[in-house]
Design a protein around this motif. Structure first.
Motif, PDB file in Angstrom:
ATOM      1  N   PHE A 108       0.863  -1.173   0.000  1.00  0.00           N
ATOM      2  CA  PHE A 108       0.000   0.000   0.000  1.00  0.00           C
ATOM      3  C   PHE A 108       0.897   1.220   0.000  1.00  0.00           C
ATOM      4  CE2 PHE A 108      -2.159   3.509   2.084  1.00  0.00           C
ATOM      5  CZ  PHE A 108      -3.385   3.537   1.428  1.00  0.00           C
ATOM      6  N   GLU A 109       0.798   2.035  -1.037  1.00  0.00           N
ATOM      7  CA  GLU A 109       1.669   3.203  -1.174  1.00  0.00           C
ATOM      8  C   GLU A 109       1.150   4.343  -0.312  1.00  0.00           C
ATOM      9  OE1 GLU A 109       3.624   5.935  -4.746  1.00  0.00           O
ATOM     10  OE2 GLU A 109       2.038   4.503  -5.185  1.00  0.00           O
ATOM     11  N   GLY A 110       1.912   4.709   0.703  1.00  0.00           N
ATOM     12  CA  GLY A 110       1.506   5.778   1.605  1.00  0.00           C
ATOM     13  C   GLY A 110       1.507   7.134   0.922  1.00  0.00           C
ATOM     14  N   LYS A 111       0.599   7.990   1.323  1.00  0.00           N
ATOM     15  CA  LYS A 111       0.446   9.310   0.718  1.00  0.00           C
ATOM     16  C   LYS A 111       1.123  10.350   1.590  1.00  0.00           C
ATOM     17  CE  LYS A 111      -3.702  11.121   0.411  1.00  0.00           C
ATOM     18  NZ  LYS A 111      -5.113  11.334  -0.004  1.00  0.00           N
ATOM     19  N   GLY A 112       2.460  10.353   1.565  1.00  0.00           N
ATOM     20  CA  GLY A 112       3.204  11.362   2.293  1.00  0.00           C
ATOM     21  C   GLY A 112       2.876  11.387   3.775  1.00  0.00           C
ATOM     22  N   SER A 113       2.798  12.593   4.314  1.00  0.00           N
ATOM     23  CA  SER A 113       2.574  12.749   5.746  1.00  0.00           C
ATOM     24  C   SER A 113       1.146  12.427   6.146  1.00  0.00           C
ATOM     25  CB  SER A 113       2.902  14.185   6.167  1.00  0.00           C
ATOM     26  OG  SER A 113       2.044  15.110   5.518  1.00  0.00           O
ATOM     27  N   GLN A 114       0.296  12.091   5.166  1.00  0.00           N
ATOM     28  CA  GLN A 114      -1.075  11.709   5.496  1.00  0.00           C
ATOM     29  C   GLN A 114      -1.134  10.316   6.133  1.00  0.00           C
ATOM     30  OE1 GLN A 114      -3.993  13.604   5.264  1.00  0.00           O
ATOM     31  NE2 GLN A 114      -2.405  15.165   4.992  1.00  0.00           N
ATOM     32  N   LEU A 288      12.779  20.512   4.831  1.00  0.00           N
ATOM     33  CA  LEU A 288      12.824  19.316   3.995  1.00  0.00           C
ATOM     34  C   LEU A 288      12.797  18.046   4.840  1.00  0.00           C
ATOM     35  CD1 LEU A 288      16.499  19.124   2.590  1.00  0.00           C
ATOM     36  CD2 LEU A 288      15.853  19.841   4.860  1.00  0.00           C
ATOM     37  N   PRO A 289      12.420  16.932   4.252  1.00  0.00           N
ATOM     38  CA  PRO A 289      12.418  15.692   5.032  1.00  0.00           C
ATOM     39  C   PRO A 289      13.825  15.246   5.459  1.00  0.00           C
ATOM     40  CG  PRO A 289      10.946  15.505   3.149  1.00  0.00           C
ATOM     41  CD  PRO A 289      11.710  16.778   2.966  1.00  0.00           C
ATOM     42  N   MET A 290      14.757  15.083   4.509  1.00  0.00           N
ATOM     43  CA  MET A 290      16.050  14.477   4.809  1.00  0.00           C
ATOM     44  C   MET A 290      17.179  15.500   4.819  1.00  0.00           C
ATOM     45  SD  MET A 290      15.383  11.354   5.324  1.00  0.00           S
ATOM     46  CE  MET A 290      13.961  10.301   5.054  1.00  0.00           C
ATOM     47  N   VAL A 291      17.933  15.530   5.897  1.00  0.00           N
ATOM     48  CA  VAL A 291      19.138  16.357   5.963  1.00  0.00           C
ATOM     49  C   VAL A 291      20.257  15.546   5.328  1.00  0.00           C
ATOM     50  CG1 VAL A 291      20.716  17.634   7.451  1.00  0.00           C
ATOM     51  CG2 VAL A 291      18.302  17.398   8.101  1.00  0.00           C
ATOM     52  N   SER A 375       3.618   0.227 -14.037  1.00  0.00           N
ATOM     53  CA  SER A 375       3.092  -0.837 -13.181  1.00  0.00           C
ATOM     54  C   SER A 375       4.051  -1.319 -12.106  1.00  0.00           C
ATOM     55  CB  SER A 375       2.682  -2.038 -14.050  1.00  0.00           C
ATOM     56  OG  SER A 375       3.802  -2.562 -14.739  1.00  0.00           O
ATOM     57  N   LYS A 376       5.335  -1.192 -12.309  1.00  0.00           N
ATOM     58  CA  LYS A 376       6.309  -1.709 -11.347  1.00  0.00           C
ATOM     59  C   LYS A 376       6.746  -0.593 -10.405  1.00  0.00           C
ATOM     60  CE  LYS A 376       8.017  -5.508 -14.187  1.00  0.00           C
ATOM     61  NZ  LYS A 376       7.368  -6.504 -13.341  1.00  0.00           N
ATOM     62  N   ILE A 377       6.444  -0.769  -9.114  1.00  0.00           N
ATOM     63  CA  ILE A 377       6.766   0.248  -8.128  1.00  0.00           C
ATOM     64  C   ILE A 377       8.274   0.389  -7.970  1.00  0.00           C
ATOM     65  CG2 ILE A 377       6.634  -1.390  -6.189  1.00  0.00           C
ATOM     66  CD1 ILE A 377       5.464   2.274  -6.074  1.00  0.00           C
ATOM     67  N   GLN A 378       8.755   1.630  -7.858  1.00  0.00           N
ATOM     68  CA  GLN A 378      10.171   1.885  -7.634  1.00  0.00           C
ATOM     69  C   GLN A 378      10.441   2.136  -6.154  1.00  0.00           C
ATOM     70  OE1 GLN A 378      12.555   1.533  -9.781  1.00  0.00           O
ATOM     71  NE2 GLN A 378      14.276   2.339  -8.605  1.00  0.00           N
ATOM     72  N   ALA A 379       9.803   3.127  -5.588  1.00  0.00           N
ATOM     73  CA  ALA A 379       9.952   3.412  -4.157  1.00  0.00           C
ATOM     74  C   ALA A 379       8.623   3.850  -3.557  1.00  0.00           C
ATOM     75  CB  ALA A 379      11.023   4.481  -3.926  1.00  0.00           C
ATOM     76  N   GLY A 380       7.968   4.770  -4.229  1.00  0.00           N
ATOM     77  CA  GLY A 380       6.715   5.315  -3.722  1.00  0.00           C
ATOM     78  C   GLY A 380       6.724   6.821  -3.855  1.00  0.00           C
ATOM     79  N   ILE A 381       5.559   7.422  -3.784  1.00  0.00           N
ATOM     80  CA  ILE A 381       5.436   8.859  -3.990  1.00  0.00           C
ATOM     81  C   ILE A 381       6.022   9.647  -2.821  1.00  0.00           C
ATOM     82  CG2 ILE A 381       3.122   8.992  -2.985  1.00  0.00           C
ATOM     83  CD1 ILE A 381       2.431  11.044  -5.142  1.00  0.00           C
ATOM     84  N   GLY A 382       5.950   9.080  -1.604  1.00  0.00           N
ATOM     85  CA  GLY A 382       6.569   9.700  -0.441  1.00  0.00           C
ATOM     86  C   GLY A 382       6.118  11.129  -0.218  1.00  0.00           C
ATOM     87  N   GLY A 383       7.058  11.956   0.230  1.00  0.00           N
ATOM     88  CA  GLY A 383       6.735  13.334   0.582  1.00  0.00           C
ATOM     89  C   GLY A 383       6.544  14.253  -0.598  1.00  0.00           C
ATOM     90  N   THR A 384       6.884  13.796  -1.834  1.00  0.00           N
ATOM     91  CA  THR A 384       6.673  14.664  -2.992  1.00  0.00           C
ATOM     92  C   THR A 384       5.199  15.018  -3.146  1.00  0.00           C
ATOM     93  OG1 THR A 384       6.483  12.780  -4.517  1.00  0.00           O
ATOM     94  CG2 THR A 384       8.667  13.734  -4.201  1.00  0.00           C
TER      95      THR A 384
END
Length: 499
Positions: A108-114, A288-291, A375-384
């Motif tokens: 399940f691809e998480g929708k950022g900070s949601q 930003l998310p990552m320092v 169709s093939k997931i790479q990492a996910g949409i993340g914080g973008t």
């Protein structure tokens, strides 16, 4: 016990110390388990012991939740042991990614900070266990975070029980760099014109000590990580960005002090930030998310006013430099929860310019950040997801080609849409910068071809656009022609096909 007493300042909690193997015995088949971290700051001993338990004692599969991607030494170890039934959030492990794309693990691809907020709303049912890396416990039994805050506050609040893994390789001097503010119905009390380094929360994870089921002591280092070397494409992208910002300043749309930046990580970003650092700008600010290493190097060079993020993602060399003088860097860095840093409220209030990478971009300016060939997931949409929709200037970057030039990253229609044309203002490749603000669909397409596409593909893309525009529609689009770009690659391994 001297050092342990210093780490666990809450006397009643010392009785909960157990080995990683003992803590692994607390997991049950089918549990929903949440953790936190990135390439740093994730609990290693507990999950390593869980993987070993599954390998030696038989089937036990968990649903693993973390909003961001975790290290391959975490995700792939659990996956190879057969311990992951479902992954919720994003993907960091290459082998886990392959397992998901083969249907061996559901995703399940998480929708950022949601995602943490959805868990609090009960979307996923009961959160059985949270496993969090820390540097210690306070006198009141609160958890002192390690190198990542991320989504840990929500996991700790929501979980039925918590395992705290205290990493002795992380210095106690990290205490105080964190600012834990948990979102509620009121506006977040951070003033954009003020000092974002001013603390609005507390320097620990709030928790009822009774909820802590186990404390595991670890001395495991992260897998050594090399600094990502700057790429030539990234340097070219950085040069285009410097020119863009100078024009914006000349036009009065920006000041000499640039807006706060959010940015991704990798070779493109390393090269890009080096060019920005050389571009005559100072007083950088980062929300930003990552320092990451490029941010850290600008800070070392005295060019940064402040950095607020959710976690460190530093190479081994950069982390060692931080450890040598943590008090110096704590004056400029604060780590906050994912739900705060990535909130629409703060992104908009601070006017954060977002710069993110992607897999492909199309002639409308739409962006695919997450799926290969649709169709093939790479990492996910993340914080973008959070930044593209809320930044006053949303920028995406990529090389104009990939696979040694065999594939154009500029296509008529992306195979998977993560960010629509409404959320994308600027596209940049090493070829140039397309400023899409205020342009209609046909003008956007012409600008993208002229500025961003590789010369080998401009003719093919222009031919497509001309035939699509002949239909006199608002959006120039031919469904069969657009899809054929991806179909050609699947058949031949290259888009370089004579017409």
């Amino acid at each position: 016990m001297g050092d342990l007493n210093e780490r666990i300042r809450h006397p009643e909690s010392r009785a909960k110390v157990m080995t990683a193997a003992e803590a692994a015995g607390l997991f049950r088949d089918g549990m929903l388990v949440a953790t936190s971290g990135s390439m740093m700051g994730f609990p290693k001993a507990t999950f390593g012991a869980l993987a070993e338990q599954v390998r030696t004692q038989g089937v036990l599969r968990i649903d693993l939740m973390c909003a961001g991607p975790l290290s391959s030494e975490f995700e792939d170890v659990l996956f190879e042991a057969g311990a992951i039934r479902r992954r919720i959030g994003a993907i960091g492990g290459e082998k886990l990614r392959g397992g998901i794309n083969r249907g061996e693990v559901t995703f399940f691809e998480g929708k950022g900070s949601q995602l943490p907020l959805q868990v609090k709303r009960g979307w996923f049912g009961t959160l059985d266990m949270a496993v969090i890396e820390a540097v210690g416990l306070t006198e009141a039994g609160r958890i002192i975070p390690s190198t990542a805050v991320y989504d840990a506050p929500e996991w700790i609040e929501t979980a039925s029980q918590v395992i705290v893994e205290i990493n002795l390789k992380r210095p106690l001097s990290l205490e105080g760099i964190h600012d834990i503010y948990q979102r509620g119905p009121d506006p977040i009390p951070v003033i954009g014109n003020g000092n974002p380094l001013k603390r609005i929360g507390v320097p620990y994870f709030p928790v009822d000590p009774k909820k802590i089921r186990a404390i595991v002591i670890s001395d495991l280092e992260d897998k050594p990580s090399k600094e990502t070397k700057a790429s030539e494409q990234g340097a070219a992208i950085g040069s285009h960005l410097v020119d863009f910002f100078r024009k914006e300043i000349a036009a009065g749309r920006l000041t000499a002090t640039l807006p706060p930046f959010e940015l991704g990580f990798g070779a493109l970003f390393t090269g890009m930030m080096q060019k920005l650092g050389e571009g005559g700008f100072n007083n950088f600010r980062f929300h930003l998310p990552m320092v990451t290493d490029p941010v850290f190097e600008l800070l070392e060079a005295g060019k940064v006013d402040w950095v607020e993020g959710i976690a460190f993602r530093l190479s081994t060399d950069a982390w060692r430099r931080f450890e040598q003088d943590p008090e110096r860097f704590k004056k400029f860095i604060v780590l906050r929860p994912f739900t705060v840093i990535n909130s629409a409220e703060l992104i908009q209030r601070l006017g954060v310019t977002s710069i993110n990478g992607c897999l492909e971009m199309d002639l409308l300016g739409q962006v695919n950040s997450s799926h290969v060939m649709g169709s093939k997931i790479q990492a996910g949409i993340g914080g973008t997801y959070d930044y593209a929709r809320n930044s006053p200037c949303s920028i995406f970057i990529a090389g104009s080609t990939t696979k040694g030039g065999a594939i154009s990253t500029i296509v008529p229609m992306v195979s998977h849409v993560d960010h629509t044309m409404h959320d994308v203002d600027v596209l940049i490749t090493e070829q140039g910068l397309a400023d899409l603000r205020g342009l209609d669909p046909k003008a956007r397409a012409e600008e993208i071809i002229a500025r961003c596409a590789h010369p080998d593909y401009r003719g093919l893309l222009t031919d497509y656009l001309n035939r699509a525009a002949a239909g006199k529609a608002h959006i120039p689009y031919l469904i069969e022609e657009a899809n054929s770009f991806h179909l050609r690659f699947k058949r031949t391994g290259s888009m370089k096909i004579s017409e």
